[in-house]
Scaffold this motif. Structure first.
Motif, PDB file in Angstrom:
ATOM      1  N   LYS A   1       0.843  -1.206   0.000  1.00 46.40           N
ATOM      2  CA  LYS A   1       0.000   0.000   0.000  1.00 46.40           C
ATOM      3  C   LYS A   1       0.874   1.251   0.000  1.00 46.40           C
ATOM      4  O   LYS A   1       0.447   2.318  -0.437  1.00 46.40           O
ATOM      5  CB  LYS A   1      -0.922   0.010   1.220  1.00 46.40           C
ATOM      6  CG  LYS A   1      -1.959  -1.095   1.228  1.00 46.40           C
ATOM      7  CD  LYS A   1      -2.775  -1.058   2.519  1.00 46.40           C
ATOM      8  CE  LYS A   1      -3.780  -2.202   2.588  1.00 46.40           C
ATOM      9  NZ  LYS A   1      -4.532  -2.195   3.869  1.00 46.40           N
ATOM     10  N   GLY A   2       2.092   1.108   0.509  1.00 49.85           N
ATOM     11  CA  GLY A   2       3.030   2.222   0.510  1.00 49.85           C
ATOM     12  C   GLY A   2       3.936   2.227  -0.700  1.00 49.85           C
ATOM     13  O   GLY A   2       4.493   3.266  -1.072  1.00 49.85           O
ATOM     14  N   ASP A   3       4.098   1.063  -1.330  1.00 46.99           N
ATOM     15  CA  ASP A   3       4.932   0.943  -2.528  1.00 46.99           C
ATOM     16  C   ASP A   3       4.463  -0.269  -3.324  1.00 46.99           C
ATOM     17  O   ASP A   3       4.867  -1.401  -3.050  1.00 46.99           O
ATOM     18  CB  ASP A   3       6.405   0.801  -2.144  1.00 46.99           C
ATOM     19  CG  ASP A   3       7.329   0.887  -3.347  1.00 46.99           C
ATOM     20  OD1 ASP A   3       6.837   0.826  -4.493  1.00 46.99           O
ATOM     21  OD2 ASP A   3       8.558   1.016  -3.152  1.00 46.99           O
ATOM     22  N   SER A   4       3.610  -0.018  -4.311  1.00 48.05           N
ATOM     23  CA  SER A   4       3.009  -1.110  -5.080  1.00 48.05           C
ATOM     24  C   SER A   4       4.000  -1.826  -5.980  1.00 48.05           C
ATOM     25  O   SER A   4       3.660  -2.843  -6.595  1.00 48.05           O
ATOM     26  CB  SER A   4       1.857  -0.573  -5.932  1.00 48.05           C
ATOM     27  OG  SER A   4       2.335   0.352  -6.903  1.00 48.05           O
ATOM     28  N   ARG A   5       5.223  -1.320  -6.068  1.00 50.02           N
ATOM     29  CA  ARG A   5       6.228  -2.008  -6.877  1.00 50.02           C
ATOM     30  C   ARG A   5       6.520  -3.397  -6.335  1.00 50.02           C
ATOM     31  O   ARG A   5       6.981  -4.279  -7.060  1.00 50.02           O
ATOM     32  CB  ARG A   5       7.523  -1.181  -6.938  1.00 50.02           C
ATOM     33  CG  ARG A   5       7.385   0.133  -7.683  1.00 50.02           C
ATOM     34  CD  ARG A   5       8.706   0.892  -7.727  1.00 50.02           C
ATOM     35  NE  ARG A   5       9.147   1.280  -6.384  1.00 50.02           N
ATOM     36  CZ  ARG A   5      10.352   1.764  -6.117  1.00 50.02           C
ATOM     37  NH1 ARG A   5      11.238   1.901  -7.090  1.00 50.02           N
ATOM     38  NH2 ARG A   5      10.678   2.122  -4.881  1.00 50.02           N
TER      39      ARG A   5
ATOM     40  N   GLY B   1       8.892   6.531   6.214  1.00 49.42           N
ATOM     41  CA  GLY B   1       9.183   6.242   7.611  1.00 49.42           C
ATOM     42  C   GLY B   1       9.889   4.921   7.854  1.00 49.42           C
ATOM     43  O   GLY B   1      10.912   4.868   8.545  1.00 49.42           O
ATOM     44  N   ALA B   2       9.351   3.841   7.294  1.00 49.54           N
ATOM     45  CA  ALA B   2       9.927   2.522   7.533  1.00 49.54           C
ATOM     46  C   ALA B   2      11.333   2.391   6.955  1.00 49.54           C
ATOM     47  O   ALA B   2      12.199   1.727   7.534  1.00 49.54           O
ATOM     48  CB  ALA B   2       9.019   1.443   6.937  1.00 49.54           C
ATOM     49  N   ASN B   3      11.567   3.027   5.827  1.00 45.36           N
ATOM     50  CA  ASN B   3      12.880   2.924   5.182  1.00 45.36           C
ATOM     51  C   ASN B   3      13.889   3.936   5.707  1.00 45.36           C
ATOM     52  O   ASN B   3      15.097   3.765   5.535  1.00 45.36           O
ATOM     53  CB  ASN B   3      12.728   3.092   3.670  1.00 45.36           C
ATOM     54  CG  ASN B   3      11.999   1.937   3.040  1.00 45.36           C
ATOM     55  OD1 ASN B   3      12.516   0.825   2.951  1.00 45.36           O
ATOM     56  ND2 ASN B   3      10.777   2.168   2.586  1.00 45.36           N
ATOM     57  N   GLY B   4      13.385   4.990   6.338  1.00 46.01           N
ATOM     58  CA  GLY B   4      14.275   6.032   6.837  1.00 46.01           C
ATOM     59  C   GLY B   4      15.296   5.526   7.845  1.00 46.01           C
ATOM     60  O   GLY B   4      16.428   6.031   7.907  1.00 46.01           O
ATOM     61  N   TRP B   5      14.905   4.521   8.631  1.00 43.00           N
ATOM     62  CA  TRP B   5      15.837   3.972   9.621  1.00 43.00           C
ATOM     63  C   TRP B   5      17.051   3.349   8.961  1.00 43.00           C
ATOM     64  O   TRP B   5      18.132   3.315   9.541  1.00 43.00           O
ATOM     65  CB  TRP B   5      15.125   2.943  10.494  1.00 43.00           C
ATOM     66  CG  TRP B   5      14.042   3.543  11.320  1.00 43.00           C
ATOM     67  CD1 TRP B   5      12.683   3.414  11.139  1.00 43.00           C
ATOM     68  CD2 TRP B   5      14.197   4.396  12.462  1.00 43.00           C
ATOM     69  NE1 TRP B   5      11.996   4.136  12.086  1.00 43.00           N
ATOM     70  CE2 TRP B   5      12.900   4.752  12.917  1.00 43.00           C
ATOM     71  CE3 TRP B   5      15.307   4.908  13.144  1.00 43.00           C
ATOM     72  CZ2 TRP B   5      12.686   5.575  14.016  1.00 43.00           C
ATOM     73  CZ3 TRP B   5      15.099   5.736  14.237  1.00 43.00           C
ATOM     74  CH2 TRP B   5      13.810   6.052  14.666  1.00 43.00           C
ATOM     75  N   TRP B   6      16.872   2.816   7.745  1.00 42.09           N
ATOM     76  CA  TRP B   6      17.991   2.180   7.032  1.00 42.09           C
ATOM     77  C   TRP B   6      18.865   3.203   6.303  1.00 42.09           C
ATOM     78  O   TRP B   6      19.769   2.838   5.571  1.00 42.09           O
ATOM     79  CB  TRP B   6      17.462   1.117   6.074  1.00 42.09           C
ATOM     80  CG  TRP B   6      17.305  -0.193   6.775  1.00 42.09           C
ATOM     81  CD1 TRP B   6      18.243  -1.179   6.879  1.00 42.09           C
ATOM     82  CD2 TRP B   6      16.158  -0.659   7.503  1.00 42.09           C
ATOM     83  NE1 TRP B   6      17.754  -2.230   7.631  1.00 42.09           N
ATOM     84  CE2 TRP B   6      16.484  -1.934   8.025  1.00 42.09           C
ATOM     85  CE3 TRP B   6      14.914  -0.117   7.772  1.00 42.09           C
ATOM     86  CZ2 TRP B   6      15.583  -2.676   8.793  1.00 42.09           C
ATOM     87  CZ3 TRP B   6      14.027  -0.857   8.535  1.00 42.09           C
ATOM     88  CH2 TRP B   6      14.345  -2.115   9.034  1.00 42.09           C
TER      89      TRP B   6
END
Length: 223
Positions: A100-104, A183-188
């Protein structure tokens, strides 16, 4: 039988056999956070008993990120039709939700599959090796952590840049865009940057000390 409509963007994305998500977002997050907390707690208590606080935190991070890469991302890579799952498999539900955040992800974008494949098969296991290196105070510990962190940063750059080049329109709405995609990827990005900086300083200090010692030994020999 009429095919269920998916919630992803673009709306004309073809997902034949799509089965709607059966778990709530709160359930998925609760399981993920609970499992992550369990892993971090075990590493902190069992492996980091005689380590400094920073080293404990690093070991916890490498355990968390390594298992995330291997289990979650590994499932995505080797289960191309997760969106068809009708068994309420937790890992399939995670990717149905995250899409839902990245349909790829649901659409099996080649760049995404490539990034995640490398991450799951190579980066994940090497993250676990970093735990061993820190625990046993191996000489390659800082070099290894720097290499992994730079690899994670590179993967994130490719992830975001390819999305921008393709129009950056893969989120269902702004909530999923900022909470999942950003948000979820920002930590990485944040944590690998901090680790890279720390490792760079440690490596430079070690090299500088080695140069001083070499010069001192050389002077003694010349006397």
């Amino acid at each position: 039988m009429e095919e269920a409509a998916h919630p992803y963007v673009p709306r004309d994305l073809k997902l034949p056999g799509y089965v709607p998500i059966s778990m709530s977002m709160s359930t998925i997050l609760a399981v993920y956070l609970g499992a992550s907390l369990l892993v971090v707690s075990l590493v902190w208590l069992l492996l980091g008993r005689k380590k400094a606080k920073v080293e404990k935190l690093l070991m916890c991070w490498w355990a968390f990120t390594g298992l995330t890469h291997i289990i979650l991302e590994g499932y995505f890579v080797f289960t191309p039709e997760f969106f068809k799952d009708n068994t309420s498999c937790y890992l399939a539900e995670v990717w149905k939700e995250y899409s839902k955040g990245d349909s790829r992800y649901a659409g099996r974008d080649s760049a995404i599959v490539s990034i995640e494949g490398i991450t799951a098969v190579i980066v994940g296991p090497v993250c676990l090796l970093a735990i061993y290196a820190i625990a046993k105070e191996k000489s390659y510990s800082y070099v290894l952590q720097l290499a992994i962190s730079l690899g994670q940063l590179y993967g994130c750059l490719v992830y975001f840049i390819t999305a921008i080049l393709e129009g950056d329109n893969f989120a269902t709405n702004s909530f999923y865009y900022y909470s999942y995609y950003i948000g979820a990827n920002g930590w990485w990005i944040l944590i690998p940057l901090l680790i890279s900086f720390r490792c760079w300083k440690k490596i430079c200090a070690a090299v500088a000390n080695n140069i001083v010692e070499t010069k001192t030994k050389t002077k003694k020999k010349l006397r």
